[in-house]
Design an enzyme around this catalytic site. Structure first.
Site, PDB file in Angstrom:
ATOM      1  N   LYS A  53      19.496  55.691 -66.732  1.00 57.86           N
ATOM      2  CA  LYS A  53      20.237  54.941 -66.472  1.00 57.86           C
ATOM      3  C   LYS A  53      21.524  54.883 -67.542  1.00 57.86           C
ATOM      4  O   LYS A  53      22.826  54.844 -67.044  1.00 57.86           O
ATOM      5  CB  LYS A  53      19.482  53.267 -66.927  1.00 57.86           C
ATOM      6  CG  LYS A  53      18.667  52.898 -65.924  1.00 57.86           C
ATOM      7  CD  LYS A  53      17.798  51.707 -66.354  1.00 57.86           C
ATOM      8  CE  LYS A  53      16.828  51.351 -65.114  1.00 57.86           C
ATOM      9  NZ  LYS A  53      15.780  50.588 -65.648  1.00 57.86           N
ATOM     10  N   GLN A  97      13.932  46.791 -70.031  1.00 59.67           N
ATOM     11  CA  GLN A  97      13.241  47.453 -69.284  1.00 59.67           C
ATOM     12  C   GLN A  97      11.471  47.015 -69.116  1.00 59.67           C
ATOM     13  O   GLN A  97      11.012  46.708 -70.371  1.00 59.67           O
ATOM     14  CB  GLN A  97      13.229  48.905 -70.019  1.00 59.67           C
ATOM     15  CG  GLN A  97      12.264  50.105 -69.164  1.00 59.67           C
ATOM     16  CD  GLN A  97      12.802  50.129 -67.718  1.00 59.67           C
ATOM     17  OE1 GLN A  97      14.094  50.547 -67.600  1.00 59.67           O
ATOM     18  NE2 GLN A  97      11.992  50.312 -66.973  1.00 59.67           N
ATOM     19  N   ASP A 120      19.424  42.990 -63.194  1.00 58.41           N
ATOM     20  CA  ASP A 120      18.232  43.163 -62.502  1.00 58.41           C
ATOM     21  C   ASP A 120      17.740  42.036 -61.784  1.00 58.41           C
ATOM     22  O   ASP A 120      16.852  42.135 -60.876  1.00 58.41           O
ATOM     23  CB  ASP A 120      17.080  43.268 -63.723  1.00 58.41           C
ATOM     24  CG  ASP A 120      16.404  44.653 -63.737  1.00 58.41           C
ATOM     25  OD1 ASP A 120      16.651  45.416 -62.958  1.00 58.41           O
ATOM     26  OD2 ASP A 120      15.519  44.738 -64.680  1.00 58.41           O
TER      27      ASP A 120
END
Ligand code: NAD
Length: 292
Positions: A53, A97, A120
């Protein structure tokens, strides 16, 4: 034989368009979108994702920050970091995460992220907006899956879509997106009766189960489009291998088009994360989102 849906190539093209958009935002508005990623602990797969990422964020010209915290970090410290990032105007997207270590309440942490920076798309505000048809930040893997389906099928209007899996991360949001595209959507799951019979109705199958090679070719309607979200590591002939939730060998004989694993949906997730970060940055600055 089914057409192979090349997610790797599509994601590369999307990242190219994002990089162009970022260059434009810098020169026209002095705006550099920025993404902060928080990793708690040492999960090897998570470490690889986070490194990828960060690399791709920098490659498209955006700012990237990685916050790596030890596994034993107290929940309060993670929440304090999220709050600091919420208040930092250079940070437009925050990604924590998952999975988090067991002593940390994931829902509490996800809910602490400002919905405007929730790239997200897991915050209840964004989930609610998606399900009520309002513009929102939408989870990345579902967005990428639908982009690939639209790329191969064009309009999805009126198609029978069967989503296998009902997780908050993939199954439910992808079903909402397909509903917004005017599909007739069925969500199948572990308690569904006669799963092959349900899948056989589908013009479009989205498999997000986490069970290696579960969906067989004879479950498919001939010509169906198959988007395989699953990523499963198996041992075959003494070697480690990644396979999807669909049995590629039998499905490719019946499907009209299919995503491979790896190289299908997987590469789309990070590209869509970058897309969401540009979207969040433009919204924060009050400017229109460029074409991407
Ligand atoms: P999850 O475990 O949270 O959910 C799996 C779902 O599958 C559940 O809703 C369950 O009801 C359903 N299910 C389980 N067994 C079933 C069965 N036998 N028959 C029918 N349904 C069944 O998983 P998830 O987070 O939604 O992820 C699904 C898969 O997608 C995993 O392989 C994961 O690695 C992969 N994934 C890939 C990406 C990516 O490509 N970047 C991102 C997220 C998840």
């Amino acid at each position: 034989m089914a057409k192979v849906i090349d997610g790797k190539a599509y994601a590369e093209g999307l990242r190219g368009r994002i990089a162009k958009a970022v260059t434009g935002l810098k020169s026209a508005h002095g705006l550099t979108p920025g993404l902060a990623v928080v990793l708690v602990g040492e999960d090897p797969a998570s470490k690889v994702y986070v490194a990828n990422k960060a690399k791709q964020t920098v490659e498209v010209g955006m700012n990237s920050w990685e916050h790596k915290l030890p596994a034993e970090t107290p929940e309060a410290d993670v929440l304090a970091l999220v709050e600091k990032l919420n208040n930092d105007p250079a940070v437009h997207g925050i990604l924590v995460q998952l999975p988090l270590p067991k002593h940390i309440d994931s829902m509490k942490v996800l809910t602490a992220i400002s919905p405007a920076k929730d790239v997200d798309g897991f915050h209840v505000v964004n989930v609610g907006k998606l399900s009520t048809g309002q513009d929102s930040l939408v989870p990345c893997t579902p967005v990428g899956s639908v982009m690939l389906a639209k790329d191969v099928l064009g309009k999805l209007d009126g198609l029978e879509a069967v989503v296998i899996g009902r997780s908050n991360i993939v199954g439910k949001p992808v079903a909402q997106l397909l509903l917004a595209e005017n599909c007739t959507v069925t969500i199948a799951h572990s308690r569904t009766k006669d799963l092959p019979g349900v899948v056989r109705r589908a013009d479009l199958v989205i498999a997000a189960v986490g069970r290696p090679e579960m969906v067989k070719g004879d479950w498919l309607k001939p010509g169906a489009t198959v988007i395989d979200v699953g990523i499963n590591r198996i041992e075959r002939d003494g070697k480690g291998k990644l396979v999807g939730d669909c049995d590629y060998a039998s499905c490719e004989k019946v499907a009209g088009a299919i995503t491979p694993v790896p190289g299908g949906v997987g590469p789309m997730t990070i590209a869509c994360l970058l897309y969401n970060t540009v979207k969040a940055a433009c919204a924060a600055k009050g400017i229109a989102q460029p074409e991407m």
